[in-house]
Scaffold this motif. Structure first.
Motif: not given
Length: 319
Positions: A105-121
């Motif tokens: 069982v996984i609790g996403a926490g910070a993983n859910a905040d990996l954003s499109v905008a940040w990856l674009g950078r």
């Protein structure tokens, strides 16, 4: 530049080893330990320990888990790039029985905040790699952005569509050069994206020709590698893109080991396959050799307890 870049999750794993897996309403006694995990981090550690220069893009919280990820990445020589999150670092609760089987069982926490905008950078890291490896424990639109950026520059995109219950988008499949489902994931993808149905328990015994047809239906343009556990792996290529192989489809047998914990075996396979395929840009080998290497690597990982820390260390030349 890193030869393999992994985009994905980091979790702090909380693991209980029990005689059997708990049933509904049942309380069991077990042995507890904790350690680093998350499909993304497991795969990044596997790629690095299998010999690839490796980068890892993820989101972490400002807590002990995040500090642990940074220290472990540094120890393995992984180029860690972090989106700082106000959420706690991801967690996972894992039960492992005496046969090495597990439930998670996984609790996403910070993983859910990996954003499109940040990856674009992070485009420079993504486009400079030979192989981009991603999974589905991060936001799907972010995974898709990373794959699109990488593929546009000629980077080989590799998608591990795990966990099976994640809603893998058709666009993600279209952006994948190499798709690596296990039996459960392959059955789920077929049901979701095609008119075909197959029971996951029957995949290992399905004829090669039929499996190849199903793979071509699911991913017409790319390579599909179905991991089959103790039955090895099945490979299906597009007829005009055999990646150095002589046949469009075939099986690779599993290495025989005495498993202690299978928790990170799929991640070990994916990280090792990415490492071997990235090395092929320098030393050309048939794709089947990379799959055999990944099978061996995954088998070795099951002889140790844990996820990321169970990944075997191999010299750079081993892949």
């Amino acid at each position: 530049m890193s030869h393999v870049v992994v985009v994905g999750s980091f979790n702090v794993d909380h693991v209980w080893n029990c005689a059997t897996l708990p049933r509904l309403g049942e309380t069991l006694s077990g042995r507890y330990h904790t350690g680093p995990g998350g499909k993304g981090f497991n795969q990044a550690v596997a790629a690095a320990r299998a010999g690839a220069e490796t980068g890892f893009l993820c989101a972490l919280g400002d807590d002990d888990g995040g500090r642990q990820a940074r220290a472990l990445a540094e120890a393995d020589g992984i180029d860690l790039r972090v989106h700082d999150s106000s959420q706690p670092t991801g967690t996972a609760g894992i039960y492992v029985d005496e046969a090495g089987h597990n439930t998670i069982v996984i609790g996403a926490g910070a993983n859910a905040d990996l954003s499109v905008a940040w990856l674009g950078r992070q485009a420079e890291a993504l486009t400079g790699a030979r192989v981009l490896l991603s999974q589905l424990e991060s936001p799907l639109d972010s995974v898709l952005e990373a794959m699109r950026l990488a593929r546009a520059s000629g980077t080989t995109t590799m998608l591990n569509p795990a966990p099976a219950n994640a809603q893998c988008l058709r666009e993600l499949l279209a952006a994948a050069d190499i798709l690596t489902p296990n039996e459960t994931e392959f059955a789920a993808l077929l049901e979701r994206h095609t008119s075909h149905r197959i029971e996951s328990e029957t995949i290992a015994t399905t004829s090669d020709a039929q499996l190849h047809r199903l793979c071509r239906t699911l991913l017409p343009r790319g390579t599909v590698v179905i991991t089959l556990g103790a039955a090895g792996a099945f490979v299906s290529h597009r007829e005009d893109q055999l990646r150095g192989d002589v046949a469009p489809f075939y099986r690779v047998a599993a290495d025989k080991v005495e498993p202690v914990d299978t928790t990170g075996a799929g991640d070990a396979f994916n990280g090792a396959l990415a490492a071997a395929y990235a090395a092929a840009h320098v030393h050309a080998h048939p794709f089947a050799e990379h799959v055999r290497f990944a099978n061996r690597y995954a088998a070795l990982s099951t002889e140790h307890v844990g996820a990321a820390l169970a990944m075997p260390r191999l010299p750079a030349s081993a892949s």
